[in-house]
Design an enzyme around this catalytic site. Structure first.
Site, PDB file in Angstrom:
ATOM      1  N   GLY B  76       0.819  -1.186   0.000  1.00 59.27           N
ATOM      2  CA  GLY B  76       0.000   0.000   0.000  1.00 59.27           C
ATOM      3  C   GLY B  76       0.862   1.248   0.000  1.00 59.27           C
ATOM      4  O   GLY B  76       2.085   1.173   0.145  1.00 59.27           O
ATOM      5  N   GLY B  77       0.216   2.376  -0.152  1.00 60.33           N
ATOM      6  CA  GLY B  77       0.966   3.628  -0.136  1.00 60.33           C
ATOM      7  C   GLY B  77       1.455   4.037  -1.507  1.00 60.33           C
ATOM      8  O   GLY B  77       1.002   3.527  -2.528  1.00 60.33           O
ATOM      9  N   ASP B  78       2.405   4.962  -1.492  1.00 60.94           N
ATOM     10  CA  ASP B  78       2.857   5.542  -2.755  1.00 60.94           C
ATOM     11  C   ASP B  78       4.381   5.518  -2.788  1.00 60.94           C
ATOM     12  O   ASP B  78       4.993   4.660  -2.152  1.00 60.94           O
ATOM     13  CB  ASP B  78       2.286   6.974  -2.848  1.00 60.94           C
ATOM     14  CG  ASP B  78       2.141   7.458  -4.271  1.00 60.94           C
ATOM     15  OD1 ASP B  78       3.167   7.593  -4.957  1.00 60.94           O
ATOM     16  OD2 ASP B  78       1.007   7.726  -4.694  1.00 60.94           O
ATOM     17  N   THR B  80       8.283   6.235  -2.071  1.00 58.63           N
ATOM     18  CA  THR B  80       9.049   6.601  -0.879  1.00 58.63           C
ATOM     19  C   THR B  80      10.538   6.374  -1.116  1.00 58.63           C
ATOM     20  O   THR B  80      10.948   5.835  -2.150  1.00 58.63           O
ATOM     21  CB  THR B  80       8.561   5.849   0.371  1.00 58.63           C
ATOM     22  OG1 THR B  80       9.107   6.496   1.548  1.00 58.63           O
ATOM     23  CG2 THR B  80       8.976   4.394   0.366  1.00 58.63           C
ATOM     24  N   GLY B 144       3.480   0.664   4.786  1.00 56.60           N
ATOM     25  CA  GLY B 144       2.791   0.128   3.612  1.00 56.60           C
ATOM     26  C   GLY B 144       2.967  -1.377   3.580  1.00 56.60           C
ATOM     27  O   GLY B 144       4.083  -1.867   3.735  1.00 56.60           O
ATOM     28  N   PHE B 156       7.318  -1.174   7.621  1.00 51.92           N
ATOM     29  CA  PHE B 156       7.546   0.256   7.868  1.00 51.92           C
ATOM     30  C   PHE B 156       9.007   0.637   7.629  1.00 51.92           C
ATOM     31  O   PHE B 156       9.896  -0.216   7.632  1.00 51.92           O
ATOM     32  CB  PHE B 156       7.161   0.618   9.311  1.00 51.92           C
ATOM     33  CG  PHE B 156       8.050  -0.025  10.355  1.00 51.92           C
ATOM     34  CD1 PHE B 156       9.219   0.588  10.776  1.00 51.92           C
ATOM     35  CD2 PHE B 156       7.719  -1.253  10.912  1.00 51.92           C
ATOM     36  CE1 PHE B 156      10.048  -0.002  11.724  1.00 51.92           C
ATOM     37  CE2 PHE B 156       8.535  -1.854  11.863  1.00 51.92           C
ATOM     38  CZ  PHE B 156       9.703  -1.228  12.269  1.00 51.92           C
ATOM     39  N   CYS B 173       5.099   9.696  -0.439  1.00 49.68           N
ATOM     40  CA  CYS B 173       3.715   9.203  -0.283  1.00 49.68           C
ATOM     41  C   CYS B 173       2.754   9.958  -1.213  1.00 49.68           C
ATOM     42  O   CYS B 173       1.531   9.918  -1.015  1.00 49.68           O
ATOM     43  CB  CYS B 173       3.231   9.308   1.155  1.00 49.68           C
ATOM     44  SG  CYS B 173       4.396   8.656   2.349  1.00 49.68           S
TER      45      CYS B 173
END
Lengths: 76, 220
Positions: B76-78, B80, B144, B156, B173
């Protein structure tokens, strides 16, 4: 015929977004095979088919937000 | 409930990812218990399938500074950044034994980071509507995960001694935010080993773990 449902995901998560489908309508799919990738803001996960059959209908499309316990697909 | 803690030391994102997949398979098949993998990556940008390429702000810097770029990660997330001084905690947990509650697992992960930071006198919190852990208005840890048949992967990245300038080459993110680190908040570097030790202690309490096995696997 069986409906594939977005399962409950636990506290504070009441919906998820369709990332992409791994199968097209009309394709055969086996029980337990990952059917669609879903995403929340922190996680991605796959939802498997509940039976062996043909993917008859995608109820939600790529990018759609779906509430938990809603129907994602119909397998026949 | 048991957990294994594996320390891979300094390792590329790609190698650590393969190691995670291997562990996830073993957890799925019931061969091993929940596993926490610690490691540290060289300069690396990772993005997910949801990442907008416009969130990469300085392509030239990435090319000129030998920063790895890995696309399409199943978390998940964007977008980084990972790099030296950042503590990666990959939590490969079997949610089939934890009530199949993804929300609770994520909250417990965030709480573990917040309590670890508190032990170092850094006040941090989660923010409604935003991912990760924040110290004031700056993000200090990103979260994520991916889930396969209720077994998690990824986790993390906690900025301990991270060089924060590397976050400026992206929109972390996918947001216009500032990042911080424990080093910046405390005005001094920290020993990563101490942070790992405290995180394991806190995790032990939050997830109600019975015992820990620590395995150190150093890879070239």
């Amino acid at each position: 015929m069986a409906e594939v449902i977005l399962p409950e995901l636990g506290e504070g998560i009441d919906k998820a977004t369709v990332s992409y489908w791994l199968f097209e309508v009309g394709q055969p799919v086996k029980e337990g095979e990952d059917l669609v990738e879903m995403a929340t803001d922190k996680a991605v996960f796959n939802v498997p088919s509940t039976i062996t059959g043909i993917l008859k209908q995608k109820v939600a499309q790529d990018g759609d937000e779906v509430k938990v316990k809603s129907v994602l697909a119909v397998i026949e | 409930m048991r957990i294994s803690v594996v320390d891979l030391g300094k390792i590329s994102f790609q190698k650590a990812f393969l190691r995670q997949l291997d562990i996830q398979k073993q957890v799925l098949e019931g061969e091993v218990s929940h596993t926490l993998v610690f490691c540290e990556h060289p300069h690396t940008i990772t993005s997910t399938r949801r990442t907008d390429v416009n969130n990469i702000l300085d392509h030239r810097f990435i090319l000129d500074n030998n920063v790895d770029y890995v696309m399409g990660i199943n978390r998940g997330g964007d977008i980084t950044y990972h790099g030296p001084g950042q503590l990666m905690g990959y939590m490969i947990f079997d949610l089939r034994n934890l009530g199949r509650d993804l929300g609770l697992f994520l909250r417990n992960m965030e709480s573990s980071i917040i309590k670890t930071l508190a032990a170092f006198n850094i006040e941090a919190c989660s923010k409604a509507g935003f991912r990760g852990v924040w110290a004031g208005d700056k993000k200090i840890a990103s979260i994520g995960i991916g889930v396969n048949k209720w077994v998690t992967i990824h986790g993390f990245g906690l900025n301990v001694n991270t060089e924060l300038k590397f976050f400026e080459i992206i929109r972390p993110c996918g947001l216009d935010i500032k990042m911080t680190s424990m080093k910046k908040e405390l005005r001094g570097s920290l020993n990563l080993g101490l942070v790992k030790k405290e995180f394991v202690r806190v995790l032990n309490g939050i997830f109600n773990l019975d015992s820990l096995n620590l395995t150190c696997l150093k890879e070239a």
